[in-house]
Design a protein around this motif. Structure first.
Motif, PDB file in Angstrom:
ATOM      1  N   UNK A  62       0.812  -1.220   0.000  1.00  0.00           N
ATOM      2  CA  UNK A  62       0.000   0.000   0.000  1.00  0.00           C
ATOM      3  C   UNK A  62       0.841   1.262   0.000  1.00  0.00           C
ATOM      4  N   UNK A  63       1.893   1.262   0.799  1.00  0.00           N
ATOM      5  CA  UNK A  63       2.803   2.423   0.829  1.00  0.00           C
ATOM      6  C   UNK A  63       3.453   2.610  -0.538  1.00  0.00           C
ATOM      7  N   UNK A  64       3.942   1.522  -1.104  1.00  0.00           N
ATOM      8  CA  UNK A  64       4.589   1.605  -2.424  1.00  0.00           C
ATOM      9  C   UNK A  64       3.605   2.098  -3.484  1.00  0.00           C
ATOM     10  N   UNK A  65       2.364   1.646  -3.410  1.00  0.00           N
ATOM     11  CA  UNK A  65       1.350   2.051  -4.387  1.00  0.00           C
ATOM     12  C   UNK A  65       1.039   3.540  -4.291  1.00  0.00           C
ATOM     13  N   UNK A  66       0.927   4.060  -3.065  1.00  0.00           N
ATOM     14  CA  UNK A  66       0.648   5.493  -2.904  1.00  0.00           C
ATOM     15  C   UNK A  66       1.712   6.322  -3.612  1.00  0.00           C
ATOM     16  N   UNK A  67       2.957   5.879  -3.525  1.00  0.00           N
ATOM     17  CA  UNK A  67       4.065   6.599  -4.152  1.00  0.00           C
ATOM     18  C   UNK A  67       4.019   6.535  -5.677  1.00  0.00           C
ATOM     19  N   UNK A  68       3.291   5.574  -6.234  1.00  0.00           N
ATOM     20  CA  UNK A  68       3.218   5.380  -7.684  1.00  0.00           C
ATOM     21  C   UNK A  68       1.864   5.791  -8.276  1.00  0.00           C
ATOM     22  N   UNK A  85       0.928   6.122   5.724  1.00  0.00           N
ATOM     23  CA  UNK A  85       0.777   5.101   6.758  1.00  0.00           C
ATOM     24  C   UNK A  85      -0.393   4.205   6.374  1.00  0.00           C
ATOM     25  N   UNK A  86      -0.111   2.930   6.170  1.00  0.00           N
ATOM     26  CA  UNK A  86      -1.142   1.949   5.855  1.00  0.00           C
ATOM     27  C   UNK A  86      -1.232   1.004   7.034  1.00  0.00           C
ATOM     28  N   UNK A  87      -2.449   0.782   7.486  1.00  0.00           N
ATOM     29  CA  UNK A  87      -2.664  -0.097   8.641  1.00  0.00           C
ATOM     30  C   UNK A  87      -3.742  -1.124   8.317  1.00  0.00           C
ATOM     31  N   UNK A  88      -3.427  -2.371   8.611  1.00  0.00           N
ATOM     32  CA  UNK A  88      -4.368  -3.468   8.414  1.00  0.00           C
ATOM     33  C   UNK A  88      -4.627  -4.108   9.766  1.00  0.00           C
ATOM     34  N   UNK A  89      -5.904  -4.188  10.124  1.00  0.00           N
ATOM     35  CA  UNK A  89      -6.306  -4.730  11.419  1.00  0.00           C
ATOM     36  C   UNK A  89      -7.259  -5.887  11.183  1.00  0.00           C
ATOM     37  N   UNK A  90      -6.988  -7.001  11.846  1.00  0.00           N
ATOM     38  CA  UNK A  90      -7.899  -8.140  11.774  1.00  0.00           C
ATOM     39  C   UNK A  90      -9.213  -7.758  12.457  1.00  0.00           C
ATOM     40  N   UNK A  91     -10.322  -8.176  11.859  1.00  0.00           N
ATOM     41  CA  UNK A  91     -11.649  -7.844  12.374  1.00  0.00           C
ATOM     42  C   UNK A  91     -12.524  -9.094  12.344  1.00  0.00           C
ATOM     43  N   UNK A  92     -12.722  -9.696  13.509  1.00  0.00           N
ATOM     44  CA  UNK A  92     -13.541 -10.910  13.615  1.00  0.00           C
ATOM     45  C   UNK A  92     -14.983 -10.649  13.225  1.00  0.00           C
ATOM     46  N   UNK A 111      -4.311  14.651  -1.732  1.00  0.00           N
ATOM     47  CA  UNK A 111      -3.753  13.301  -1.739  1.00  0.00           C
ATOM     48  C   UNK A 111      -4.836  12.222  -1.585  1.00  0.00           C
ATOM     49  N   UNK A 112      -6.060  12.557  -1.985  1.00  0.00           N
ATOM     50  CA  UNK A 112      -7.134  11.562  -1.903  1.00  0.00           C
ATOM     51  C   UNK A 112      -6.849  10.344  -2.774  1.00  0.00           C
ATOM     52  N   UNK A 113      -6.369  10.570  -3.982  1.00  0.00           N
ATOM     53  CA  UNK A 113      -6.100   9.453  -4.889  1.00  0.00           C
ATOM     54  C   UNK A 113      -4.995   8.557  -4.347  1.00  0.00           C
ATOM     55  N   UNK A 114      -4.002   9.152  -3.705  1.00  0.00           N
ATOM     56  CA  UNK A 114      -2.917   8.364  -3.125  1.00  0.00           C
ATOM     57  C   UNK A 114      -3.428   7.498  -1.969  1.00  0.00           C
ATOM     58  N   UNK A 115      -4.313   8.049  -1.150  1.00  0.00           N
ATOM     59  CA  UNK A 115      -4.876   7.270  -0.041  1.00  0.00           C
ATOM     60  C   UNK A 115      -5.750   6.130  -0.567  1.00  0.00           C
ATOM     61  N   UNK A 116      -6.578   6.423  -1.575  1.00  0.00           N
ATOM     62  CA  UNK A 116      -7.422   5.376  -2.176  1.00  0.00           C
ATOM     63  C   UNK A 116      -6.579   4.290  -2.842  1.00  0.00           C
ATOM     64  N   UNK A 117      -5.518   4.689  -3.513  1.00  0.00           N
ATOM     65  CA  UNK A 117      -4.645   3.718  -4.168  1.00  0.00           C
ATOM     66  C   UNK A 117      -3.962   2.837  -3.134  1.00  0.00           C
ATOM     67  N   UNK A 118      -3.508   3.428  -2.042  1.00  0.00           N
ATOM     68  CA  UNK A 118      -2.854   2.660  -0.982  1.00  0.00           C
ATOM     69  C   UNK A 118      -3.790   1.594  -0.418  1.00  0.00           C
TER      70      UNK A 118
END
Length: 157
Positions: A62-68, A85-92, A111-118
């Motif tokens: 996700x971080x790499x994608x935002x940069x591209x 900052x990309x965060x993935x949280x497990x959700x039962x 930077x909306x497109x960068x956040x969506x891409x990430x």
């Protein structure tokens, strides 16, 4: 047609000229989810997935994608990003994973497109790394929830 920012008077696509816009601090936060089987989530928690550390790999993707982003989305401005900052949280409760990305820059466009891409690429990476064990997964709810800077802010908590 010229009322559309990415279309000129003749109907041709163009990159929007932001050179006259002020340089301001810009932040965007996007979220999304990867829904999967409860058994898949258990495999991830137990570290028994065939492709290894899926969450940390997807966060990095996700971080790499935002940069591209400007390489992937036509007419998107290339930006010098100050924070991704990309965060993935497990959700039962899903079951699955909640994915979020916060992106910051100081510039003339947001930077909306960068956040969506990430978020999107992080979700796709999770999907790719888990598809061998779960054919029922789905990606959903990818959206911008916060935008700060520029003409209008929204989603501020």
């Amino acid at each position: 047609m010229s009322d559309l920012s990415h279309i000129d008077a003749a109907g041709r696509a163009r990159m929007v000229d932001v050179s006259d816009k002020p340089v301001t601090a810009r932040t965007a936060r996007a979220v999304g989810r990867l829904v999967c089987a409860a058994a898949t989530l258990d495999l991830v928690r137990e570290g028994r997935t065939p492709k290894g550390a899926v969450a940390s790999t997807a966060e990095l993707a996700g971080v790499m994608a935002a940069k591209k982003t400007s390489d992937l989305i036509p007419l998107c401005h290339p930006l010098a990003l100050n924070k991704v900052k990309v965060e993935i949280v497990e959700d039962s409760g899903l079951p699955g994973f909640a994915i979020s990305a916060e992106v910051k820059t100081t510039g003339q466009t947001g930077v909306e497109m960068e956040a969506l891409t990430a978020v999107s690429v992080a979700a796709l990476t999770l999907y790719d790394m888990l598809k061998a064990v779960d054919k029922t997964m789905r990606i959903e709810g990818v959206e911008v929830v916060t935008k700060i800077g520029g003409k209008a802010d929204f989603g501020i908590a």
